[in-house]
Design an enzyme around this catalytic site. Structure first.
Site, PDB file in Angstrom:
ATOM      1  N   THR A  95      15.670  39.011  61.107  1.00  0.00           N
ATOM      2  CA  THR A  95      16.608  38.380  62.052  1.00  0.00           C
ATOM      3  C   THR A  95      17.805  37.742  61.352  1.00  0.00           C
ATOM      4  OG1 THR A  95      15.339  36.309  62.068  1.00  0.00           O
ATOM      5  CG2 THR A  95      14.815  37.928  63.773  1.00  0.00           C
TER       6      THR A  95
ATOM      7  N   GLY B 115      13.047  38.308  49.946  1.00  0.00           N
ATOM      8  CA  GLY B 115      12.712  39.342  48.975  1.00  0.00           C
ATOM      9  C   GLY B 115      11.627  38.925  48.002  1.00  0.00           C
ATOM     10  N   ARG B 116      10.815  37.960  48.413  1.00  0.00           N
ATOM     11  CA  ARG B 116       9.701  37.580  47.535  1.00  0.00           C
ATOM     12  C   ARG B 116       8.749  38.757  47.372  1.00  0.00           C
ATOM     13  NH1 ARG B 116       9.478  33.223  51.274  1.00  0.00           N
ATOM     14  NH2 ARG B 116      10.345  31.287  50.448  1.00  0.00           N
TER      15      ARG B 116
ATOM     16  N   LYS C  90      10.146  37.001  60.201  1.00  0.00           N
ATOM     17  CA  LYS C  90       9.988  37.912  59.054  1.00  0.00           C
ATOM     18  C   LYS C  90      10.257  39.374  59.422  1.00  0.00           C
ATOM     19  CE  LYS C  90       9.460  36.207  55.823  1.00  0.00           C
ATOM     20  NZ  LYS C  90      10.565  35.509  55.107  1.00  0.00           N
TER      21      LYS C  90
ATOM     22  N   SER D 297       4.263  39.460  54.789  1.00  0.00           N
ATOM     23  CA  SER D 297       5.500  38.730  54.488  1.00  0.00           C
ATOM     24  C   SER D 297       5.425  37.296  55.001  1.00  0.00           C
ATOM     25  CB  SER D 297       6.688  39.456  55.127  1.00  0.00           C
ATOM     26  OG  SER D 297       7.886  38.797  54.831  1.00  0.00           O
TER      27      SER D 297
END
Length: 306
Positions: free
Chosen positions: A60, A264-265, A57, A146
């Protein structure tokens, strides 16, 4: 903002994606191959000379997709997990997972869990002690949220972030054994790597700058890998809907590479007191990490601006 969206120009794993063979640089502009979209059957499979080893997260996939736009880089699209989960399969198995390369091309792979795997530095060193390592790091508080958000999307029944983050909420004791928290203690993990690799062989990429200035971060990556700076500003455009950059459509491809639904949640709203306690928890580790790497990622400064 802590609730900022995560990831960048990443394809959703559920979406149909091109195979590694089709993604061969041999047919891409600026390479030494032909113009067909399939890979000519030449070149050879080599063990990777460079690895993106972390962090989960952190950005990468964004980095991998961007560096794959370089004609002198061939990379595996999936995460081989060789040095943590598949090591017993042996180096020949690992080599076979790699794409074919021509002389002068760099073979790469990314598996973000390597950075937090105790055995990984020793195992990579025994494969090739001159392996170049890339670590994408991000504000550990945002990274933890995240990470939790990703797990929550797969397991909606899990406890709240606030419950998981503490051993004792009343006393404010953070549970550092929870992987979402532990991964962000970068100084702790880096100590393990520095027993086997000099700092000069490790590049730390800012996950934040990969979003705000992807070309600037990619210039550092290409310099580190000894590559000509081919991936530049012209490769990116800012996607207003997603809130971060996407790779522009390559000339020989039918679609731009942007992030999929899994990236992109929107993060859940976390109790500000919990965020404050987490910042305090991470601060000494962040300062230690800045001292160890000689780089100030300004995560504390970011937070004071919020």
């Amino acid at each position: 903002a802590i609730a900022a969206q995560s990831g960048a120009f990443e394809r959703d794993p559920q979406e149909s994606s091109t195979t590694d063979e089709e993604l061969s640089r041999a047919g891409s502009p600026g390479s030494r191959g032909g113009s067909s979209s399939t890979t000519p059957d030449y070149g050879e499979k080599r063990l990777p000379q460079a690895l993106i080893i972390g962090v989960k997260k952190g950005g990468t996939r964004a980095l991998l997709e961007a560096i794959r736009a370089h004609p002198d880089v061939r990379a595996v699209g999936t995460e081989p997990h060789f040095f943590d989960r598949n090591y017993e399969k042996g180096l020949e198995w690992y080599r076979n997972v790699m794409p074919k390369t021509l002389d002068g091309q760099i073979t790469m792979e990314k598996t973000p869990s390597y950075f937090v795997t105790n055995e990984a530095p020793r195992r990579i060193h025994s494969m090739a002690k001159d392996t170049k390592l890339i670590v994408v790091v991000r504000n550990p508080v945002t990274r933890a949220i995240s990470d939790y958000t990703q797990t929550l999307s797969k397991k909606p029944e899990i406890p709240t972030f606030e419950v998981l983050a503490f051993k004792n909420r009343t006393l404010g004791l953070i549970d550092a054994s929870w992987s979402a928290i532990r991964i962000g203690i970068y100084a702790l993990h880096l100590e393990n790597w520095l027993q086997y690799f000099p700092l000069s062989q490790i590049l730390f990429v800012s996950g934040e700058r990969l979003i705000t200035d992807p070309a600037g971060e990619m210039a550092k990556v290409q310099d580190f890998l000894g590559l000509k700076r081919i991936v530049t500003e012209k490769h990116f455009y800012f996607n207003k809907t997603k809130g971060f950059p996407c790779l522009k459509k390559p000339e020989d491809s039918s679609a731009p590479r942007c992030l999929g639904k899994s990236k992109g949640r929107t993060h859940p709203k976390i109790d500000p007191d919990v965020i404050h306690r987490l910042r305090k928890f991470y601060k000494p580790f962040n300062v230690m990490f800045y001292q160890m790497t000689g780089q100030d990622f300004q995560w504390e400064q970011e937070e004071s601006d919020k």
